[in-house]
Design a protein around this motif. Sequence first.
Motif, short mmCIF file in Angstrom:
data_model
loop_
_atom_site.label_atom_id
_atom_site.label_comp_id
_atom_site.label_asym_id
_atom_site.label_seq_id
_atom_site.Cartn_x
_atom_site.Cartn_y
_atom_site.Cartn_z
N VAL A 209 0.91 -1.11 0.01
CA VAL A 209 0.07 0.07 -0.07
C VAL A 209 0.78 1.13 -0.02
CG1 VAL A 209 -1.70 1.45 1.26
CG2 VAL A 209 -1.91 -1.16 1.14
N PHE A 210 0.54 2.22 -0.82
CA PHE A 210 1.30 3.49 -0.97
C PHE A 210 0.30 4.36 0.01
CE2 PHE A 210 1.41 7.83 -2.46
CZ PHE A 210 2.75 7.97 -2.66
N ALA A 211 0.94 5.22 1.03
CA ALA A 211 0.15 6.07 1.89
C ALA A 211 0.77 7.56 1.58
CB ALA A 211 -0.16 5.60 2.95
N LEU A 212 -0.06 8.43 1.42
CA LEU A 212 0.29 10.06 1.45
C LEU A 212 -0.85 10.90 1.91
CD1 LEU A 212 2.77 11.89 0.86
CD2 LEU A 212 1.77 12.05 -1.54
N PRO A 213 -0.68 11.23 3.07
CA PRO A 213 -1.84 11.88 3.77
C PRO A 213 -1.53 13.51 3.91
CG PRO A 213 -0.74 11.15 5.39
CD PRO A 213 0.13 10.57 4.33
N SER A 214 -1.05 14.05 2.65
CA SER A 214 -0.56 15.33 2.67
C SER A 214 -1.56 16.49 3.09
CB SER A 214 -0.23 15.77 1.36
OG SER A 214 0.97 15.10 1.16
N TYR A 215 -1.41 17.67 3.73
CA TYR A 215 -2.05 18.60 3.98
C TYR A 215 -2.27 19.64 2.65
CZ TYR A 215 -1.72 17.63 8.66
OH TYR A 215 -1.87 16.93 10.05
N SER A 216 -1.52 19.55 1.78
CA SER A 216 -1.38 20.29 0.42
C SER A 216 -0.83 19.81 -0.71
CB SER A 216 -1.19 21.53 0.84
OG SER A 216 -0.97 22.48 -0.29
N GLU A 217 -1.04 19.64 -1.79
CA GLU A 217 -0.23 18.92 -2.90
C GLU A 217 -1.07 19.38 -4.07
OE1 GLU A 217 3.19 17.13 -2.79
OE2 GLU A 217 1.91 16.31 -1.32
N ASN A 218 -0.30 20.35 -4.88
CA ASN A 218 -0.97 20.82 -6.07
C ASN A 218 -1.24 19.71 -7.27
OD1 ASN A 218 2.01 21.14 -6.86
ND2 ASN A 218 1.21 21.65 -8.48
N PHE A 219 -0.12 18.44 -6.99
CA PHE A 219 -0.60 17.56 -8.00
C PHE A 219 -0.19 16.31 -7.20
CE2 PHE A 219 1.07 14.47 -11.25
CZ PHE A 219 -0.05 14.23 -12.41
N GLY A 220 0.91 15.89 -7.06
CA GLY A 220 1.16 14.64 -6.58
C GLY A 220 1.89 13.82 -7.31
N ILE A 221 3.21 13.87 -7.78
CA ILE A 221 3.78 13.10 -8.90
C ILE A 221 3.90 11.72 -8.14
CG2 ILE A 221 6.08 14.02 -8.37
CD1 ILE A 221 4.57 13.10 -11.77
N ALA A 222 4.41 11.73 -7.05
CA ALA A 222 4.88 10.33 -6.17
C ALA A 222 3.45 9.43 -6.26
CB ALA A 222 5.44 10.72 -4.71
N VAL A 223 2.60 9.98 -6.04
CA VAL A 223 1.19 9.16 -6.28
C VAL A 223 0.96 8.59 -7.45
CG1 VAL A 223 -1.45 9.34 -5.99
CG2 VAL A 223 0.11 10.68 -4.52
N ASN A 240 -4.40 17.05 -5.04
CA ASN A 240 -5.63 17.61 -5.85
C ASN A 240 -5.84 16.78 -7.07
OD1 ASN A 240 -5.58 20.16 -4.47
ND2 ASN A 240 -4.28 21.31 -5.69
N ILE A 241 -5.09 15.66 -7.09
CA ILE A 241 -5.95 14.51 -8.06
C ILE A 241 -6.70 13.86 -7.33
CG2 ILE A 241 -3.82 15.16 -9.77
CD1 ILE A 241 -2.84 12.26 -8.57
N TRP A 242 -7.26 13.89 -6.09
CA TRP A 242 -8.00 13.09 -5.76
C TRP A 242 -9.30 12.85 -6.24
CZ3 TRP A 242 -12.78 13.60 -3.30
CH2 TRP A 242 -13.37 14.97 -3.06
N ARG A 243 -9.94 13.66 -6.78
CA ARG A 243 -11.11 13.43 -7.54
C ARG A 243 -11.13 12.38 -8.72
NH1 ARG A 243 -14.90 16.83 -5.44
NH2 ARG A 243 -14.12 18.72 -4.45
N GLU A 244 -9.87 12.58 -9.29
CA GLU A 244 -9.64 11.86 -10.54
C GLU A 244 -9.30 10.31 -10.13
OE1 GLU A 244 -8.30 14.79 -10.11
OE2 GLU A 244 -8.48 15.78 -11.94
N VAL A 245 -8.58 10.03 -9.06
CA VAL A 245 -8.30 9.03 -8.27
C VAL A 245 -9.52 8.08 -8.01
CG1 VAL A 245 -7.20 7.60 -6.48
CG2 VAL A 245 -5.83 9.54 -8.00
N GLU A 246 -10.37 8.96 -7.09
CA GLU A 246 -11.64 8.41 -6.63
C GLU A 246 -12.48 8.05 -7.90
OE1 GLU A 246 -13.91 9.37 -2.84
OE2 GLU A 246 -14.45 10.76 -4.26
N SER A 247 -12.73 8.80 -8.88
CA SER A 247 -13.86 8.45 -9.90
C SER A 247 -13.15 7.26 -10.75
CB SER A 247 -13.79 9.66 -10.72
OG SER A 247 -12.72 10.28 -11.38
N ASN A 248 -11.91 7.11 -11.02
CA ASN A 248 -11.47 5.75 -11.84
C ASN A 248 -11.09 4.77 -10.68
OD1 ASN A 248 -10.39 6.76 -14.77
ND2 ASN A 248 -10.26 8.46 -13.46
N ARG A 249 -11.74 4.64 -9.50
CA ARG A 249 -11.31 3.71 -8.50
C ARG A 249 -9.78 3.32 -8.54
NH1 ARG A 249 -14.27 -1.36 -8.92
NH2 ARG A 249 -14.06 -1.62 -6.52
#
Length: 325
Positions: A209-223, A240-249
Amino acid sequence: MRTHLKNDIPKFDIVHSHSLYLFHSLVTGHYCRKHGVPYIVRPHGTLDPFMYKRHRLRKMVMELLFENKNIKEAAALHYTAAEEMTLAEPVTFNAPGFVVPNGLNVSEYDHLPKNGTFRKKYPELNGKKIILFFSRINFKKGLDILIGAFDLVQQQHQDAVLVITGPDNEGFGDKVREWIGERNLTDKVIFTGMLTGEDKLAVLRDADVFALPSYSENFGIAVVEAMACGVPVVISDKINIWREVESNRAGKVSSCDHVQFAKEINALLANEELRSIIGNNAQHMVRDYYQWDKIGMALEREYTNILRTRERRPQSFKVRGDASV
């Protein structure tokens, strides 16, 4: 820098400037306006409310002197996620903006090291599940959340180990080790330092599992790197890509709360089939969204649109490394 920008900016048809509150943004904006060259500003997350509030007095002085003018008169602002653009809207004076994400050379992730390569270097990982933090060891990365979450995860998955991979350029790692010690987790956490090349791919390959609970991340290339390796990710809703991650499961999303974060990690650790499904979805998402060739064409279209609105010939602009500051 000032001399080179003064001499070179008039030679170009469009300029793409990166980040705010730095010397180059002062000079670039000034000479672009002086010579009538349209310019794009990419804020790199500096307008996210979490970061915008930091050092507010110092930034306010720079805004009054030059940065507000740079934003107001930019041809466009370049964001790497729709969420970043939404969060920045209150402080951008209705400046036009567009979204083109960051990307990867996806082919670099087609041939990963053999499974178990990283584990062989750390015998204590034998038979363990790896929760991977893969980023800078920095105040905004939510390591306080992650350590609290990992403490709760240990109650259900005593075979879990937290691997913290990344550079500690600001000495923040001492604080992280203090949190780990307070929770008696020292023997359950491994610090690897920064890994690159095959070593980087090996740790991503072996992570459960990869875990990154950032308080701020304009993109998140490590993700995105983790997703390219098929690692199921758990991220905060401040990346900030969380919506894309969630919508694509393609991963799990949590608030910046250690209890909720632990819940999402536990759900993945307990279900190997779910990890596999999410990992596969993640790899497909990276290929659909974040390949450099697609991103390059999207950015070229934005350049061309800006030049067309300026009644300039879109074929004439030059794209050179030294045109981007």
